[in-house]
Design a protein around this motif. Sequence first.
Motif, PDB file in Angstrom:
ATOM      1  N   PHE A 232      -0.994   4.939  17.034  1.00 51.23           N
ATOM      2  CA  PHE A 232      -0.646   5.388  15.685  1.00 51.23           C
ATOM      3  C   PHE A 232       0.418   4.481  15.061  1.00 51.23           C
ATOM      4  CE2 PHE A 232       1.994   8.102  12.893  1.00 51.23           C
ATOM      5  CZ  PHE A 232       1.032   8.448  11.948  1.00 51.23           C
ATOM      6  N   LEU A 233       1.476   4.170  15.825  1.00 47.66           N
ATOM      7  CA  LEU A 233       2.544   3.326  15.307  1.00 47.66           C
ATOM      8  C   LEU A 233       2.050   1.906  15.043  1.00 47.66           C
ATOM      9  CD1 LEU A 233       5.533   4.471  17.576  1.00 47.66           C
ATOM     10  CD2 LEU A 233       4.996   5.188  15.245  1.00 47.66           C
ATOM     11  N   ALA A 234       1.240   1.381  15.976  1.00 46.09           N
ATOM     12  CA  ALA A 234       0.712   0.024  15.791  1.00 46.09           C
ATOM     13  C   ALA A 234      -0.176  -0.042  14.554  1.00 46.09           C
ATOM     14  CB  ALA A 234      -0.060  -0.395  17.044  1.00 46.09           C
ATOM     15  N   ALA A 235      -0.960   1.003  14.336  1.00 44.59           N
ATOM     16  CA  ALA A 235      -1.840   1.018  13.165  1.00 44.59           C
ATOM     17  C   ALA A 235      -1.035   1.076  11.866  1.00 44.59           C
ATOM     18  CB  ALA A 235      -2.806   2.197  13.256  1.00 44.59           C
ATOM     19  N   LEU A 236       0.050   1.858  11.867  1.00 44.36           N
ATOM     20  CA  LEU A 236       0.898   1.918  10.680  1.00 44.36           C
ATOM     21  C   LEU A 236       1.475   0.546  10.339  1.00 44.36           C
ATOM     22  CD1 LEU A 236       2.977   5.220  11.020  1.00 44.36           C
ATOM     23  CD2 LEU A 236       1.394   4.647   9.176  1.00 44.36           C
ATOM     24  N   LEU A 237       1.779  -0.241  11.385  1.00 44.63           N
ATOM     25  CA  LEU A 237       2.470  -1.515  11.180  1.00 44.63           C
ATOM     26  C   LEU A 237       1.571  -2.722  11.447  1.00 44.63           C
ATOM     27  CD1 LEU A 237       5.820  -0.567  13.012  1.00 44.63           C
ATOM     28  CD2 LEU A 237       5.399  -0.608  10.546  1.00 44.63           C
ATOM     29  N   HIS A 238       0.250  -2.525  11.478  1.00 50.72           N
ATOM     30  CA  HIS A 238      -0.615  -3.632  11.908  1.00 50.72           C
ATOM     31  C   HIS A 238      -0.573  -4.823  10.960  1.00 50.72           C
ATOM     32  CE1 HIS A 238      -3.408  -1.659   9.073  1.00 50.72           C
ATOM     33  NE2 HIS A 238      -4.053  -2.807   9.009  1.00 50.72           N
ATOM     34  N   ASP A 239      -0.179  -4.616   9.711  1.00 54.73           N
ATOM     35  CA  ASP A 239      -0.116  -5.726   8.745  1.00 54.73           C
ATOM     36  C   ASP A 239       1.302  -6.220   8.496  1.00 54.73           C
ATOM     37  OD1 ASP A 239      -2.798  -6.126   8.269  1.00 54.73           O
ATOM     38  OD2 ASP A 239      -2.891  -4.663   6.632  1.00 54.73           O
ATOM     39  N   VAL A 240       2.249  -5.874   9.399  1.00 50.37           N
ATOM     40  CA  VAL A 240       3.624  -6.290   9.188  1.00 50.37           C
ATOM     41  C   VAL A 240       3.760  -7.814   9.171  1.00 50.37           C
ATOM     42  CG1 VAL A 240       4.258  -6.251  11.644  1.00 50.37           C
ATOM     43  CG2 VAL A 240       6.015  -5.882   9.901  1.00 50.37           C
ATOM     44  N   GLY A 241       2.849  -8.506   9.858  1.00 50.25           N
ATOM     45  CA  GLY A 241       2.891  -9.965   9.881  1.00 50.25           C
ATOM     46  C   GLY A 241       2.499 -10.613   8.568  1.00 50.25           C
ATOM     47  N   LYS A 242       2.027  -9.816   7.605  1.00 46.20           N
ATOM     48  CA  LYS A 242       1.627 -10.358   6.297  1.00 46.20           C
ATOM     49  C   LYS A 242       2.751 -10.306   5.265  1.00 46.20           C
ATOM     50  CE  LYS A 242      -3.293  -9.075   6.635  1.00 46.20           C
ATOM     51  NZ  LYS A 242      -4.378  -8.317   5.978  1.00 46.20           N
ATOM     52  N   ILE A 243       3.942  -9.877   5.672  1.00 44.35           N
ATOM     53  CA  ILE A 243       5.025  -9.682   4.701  1.00 44.35           C
ATOM     54  C   ILE A 243       5.319 -10.955   3.913  1.00 44.35           C
ATOM     55  CG2 ILE A 243       7.530  -9.348   4.540  1.00 44.35           C
ATOM     56  CD1 ILE A 243       7.326  -7.117   6.513  1.00 44.35           C
ATOM     57  N   GLY A 244       5.257 -12.105   4.564  1.00 45.79           N
ATOM     58  CA  GLY A 244       5.594 -13.341   3.876  1.00 45.79           C
ATOM     59  C   GLY A 244       4.449 -13.983   3.119  1.00 45.79           C
ATOM     60  N   PHE A 245       3.256 -13.334   3.095  1.00 47.08           N
ATOM     61  CA  PHE A 245       2.105 -13.928   2.413  1.00 47.08           C
ATOM     62  C   PHE A 245       2.288 -13.885   0.890  1.00 47.08           C
ATOM     63  CE2 PHE A 245      -1.423 -13.269   5.825  1.00 47.08           C
ATOM     64  CZ  PHE A 245      -0.682 -14.042   6.705  1.00 47.08           C
ATOM     65  N   PRO A 246       1.811 -14.884   0.172  1.00 46.80           N
ATOM     66  CA  PRO A 246       1.833 -14.822  -1.301  1.00 46.80           C
ATOM     67  C   PRO A 246       0.842 -13.778  -1.804  1.00 46.80           C
ATOM     68  CG  PRO A 246       0.676 -16.786  -0.545  1.00 46.80           C
ATOM     69  CD  PRO A 246       1.298 -16.178   0.681  1.00 46.80           C
ATOM     70  N   ASP A 247       1.058 -13.299  -3.022  1.00 48.97           N
ATOM     71  CA  ASP A 247       0.210 -12.226  -3.577  1.00 48.97           C
ATOM     72  C   ASP A 247      -1.265 -12.610  -3.607  1.00 48.97           C
ATOM     73  OD1 ASP A 247       2.418 -10.685  -3.873  1.00 48.97           O
ATOM     74  OD2 ASP A 247       2.693 -11.106  -6.009  1.00 48.97           O
ATOM     75  N   TYR A 248      -1.566 -13.856  -3.995  1.00 49.65           N
ATOM     76  CA  TYR A 248      -2.980 -14.226  -4.136  1.00 49.65           C
ATOM     77  C   TYR A 248      -3.701 -14.156  -2.799  1.00 49.65           C
ATOM     78  CZ  TYR A 248      -2.428 -18.841  -1.936  1.00 49.65           C
ATOM     79  OH  TYR A 248      -2.221 -19.864  -1.045  1.00 49.65           O
ATOM     80  N   LEU A 249      -2.966 -14.390  -1.696  1.00 46.80           N
ATOM     81  CA  LEU A 249      -3.595 -14.365  -0.375  1.00 46.80           C
ATOM     82  C   LEU A 249      -3.906 -12.931   0.049  1.00 46.80           C
ATOM     83  CD1 LEU A 249      -4.454 -16.513   1.630  1.00 46.80           C
ATOM     84  CD2 LEU A 249      -2.297 -16.209   2.830  1.00 46.80           C
ATOM     85  N   LEU A 250      -3.052 -12.018  -0.365  1.00 47.30           N
ATOM     86  CA  LEU A 250      -3.280 -10.616  -0.030  1.00 47.30           C
ATOM     87  C   LEU A 250      -4.448 -10.029  -0.823  1.00 47.30           C
ATOM     88  CD1 LEU A 250       0.409  -9.298   0.027  1.00 47.30           C
ATOM     89  CD2 LEU A 250      -1.049  -9.779   2.003  1.00 47.30           C
ATOM     90  N   GLU A 251      -4.725 -10.582  -1.985  1.00 49.14           N
ATOM     91  CA  GLU A 251      -5.762 -10.026  -2.860  1.00 49.14           C
ATOM     92  C   GLU A 251      -7.163 -10.546  -2.541  1.00 49.14           C
ATOM     93  OE1 GLU A 251      -4.307 -11.080  -6.658  1.00 49.14           O
ATOM     94  OE2 GLU A 251      -2.623  -9.644  -6.633  1.00 49.14           O
TER      95      GLU A 251
END
Length: 440
Positions: free
Chosen positions: A240-259
């Motif tokens: 459950f905790l890992a799933a909540l935070l599974h995208d924590v490594g994307k914090i530094g991504f630019p907006d266009y990459l997330l979209e």
Amino acid sequence: MSEKPEIPASQAGTDGTATLLFVDDEVNILSSLKRLFRTGGYRIFTAENGAQGLDILQHEAVDLVVSDMRMPEMNGAQFLEQVNARWPDTIRILLTGHAEIGATIDAINKGHIYRYISKPWEDNDILLAIKQALHQKKLELANQGLEELTRRQNEELKDLNANLEAKVKARTEEVRQTMGFLEIAHDKLKRDFITSIRVFSNLIEMREGAMAGHSRRVAELSRAIAQKMKMNDADAQDIFLAALLHDVGKIGFPDYLLEKSFANLTSEERFDVIKHPVKGQTALMALEPLNGAAKLIRSHHERFDGLGYPDKLAGLAIPLGARVIMLANEYDAVQLGMLLSKRLKHADALLFIQEGRGNRYDPAVVDAFMSVMASTVHAVRELALHPEQLRPGMVLSRDLLSRQGDLLLSKDHLLDASLIDQIKSFKQLGDELVIYVTDK
């Protein structure tokens, strides 16, 4: 003039030195005895008659008295009789001649002497007799000490046995209360910890636009699959905790990459994206309670057929929790259009998961997922209420989100009057909320 208090013989020789008193009306005999015993390391007193001897005994602690039988005014039997009456712990020895057997018997009966020594004596005999007498006294004192210790211990044991049941009952109640307090404190800490993780997860998703709520949905589905697979509570919690935070490594991504969906990424963009599981693990390694979850985050993009990333793990080499999160994540992502070049409807998303059985996903996880999907009717009836309809004691059945998608209160939170007032204040700020609660 009042008499000084008598000193008990048991106080003699506190430094380990025995104290002797020789009583005889012949000065030469006293001198001979003093010379004989001086080399033995004893404290020695002498008296020329019984009265002097009694005076010394009154002021000095004496371990052993040696008295001559024939003395004027007070003979040895009379003197030792008084010693026995007033200082019974002092050892008493009588010096007597062969012609004085009657008086000796009288001394034995009245003065309770330890032994008598005939005059003239052999030096070795009298030295040995006094040494043995003092040794016997030492043993008697030690035995008295043991008897007193045994008596006290028996009294303590008797008292302990008499009160043991009450003490055990009281102690058990104390332990029960302490354990209850610790359990309440632990549960509160655990709830606060989970709420903190939810808030952090919500902060991660604030930049993601259409992805808002993605991590929470993946976490809820992952936990449901873990429970369906009868995983233990600790493993289900890590999932459950890992799933909540599974995208924590994307914090530094630019907006266009997330979209952009993963299918539409360029090779360079894809190279950057596939690094996020390792970055996520690294970001959480310093938090010991999240070490288990961090390992699952690293592997949550590994495919069952070995074509995933970052470590190209395959089959059962992939942690089970990561296999669960992989499926739950992609089930939600295909419906958001973040994995494929187009969005899939719910039915098509189910078909996508089934088609990936054995290649993208663990067959056992797919089976558990399909079972969860088939039993989505909740046993507890859910109510959708406005803030004015809330009552203390109600429990949130869903996360309470602001209109912008911010987490205000996490699911399963127990509402009280203070929280309800805070919820009502959001309406006054123009943020109309619908609150989902369970109908207990």
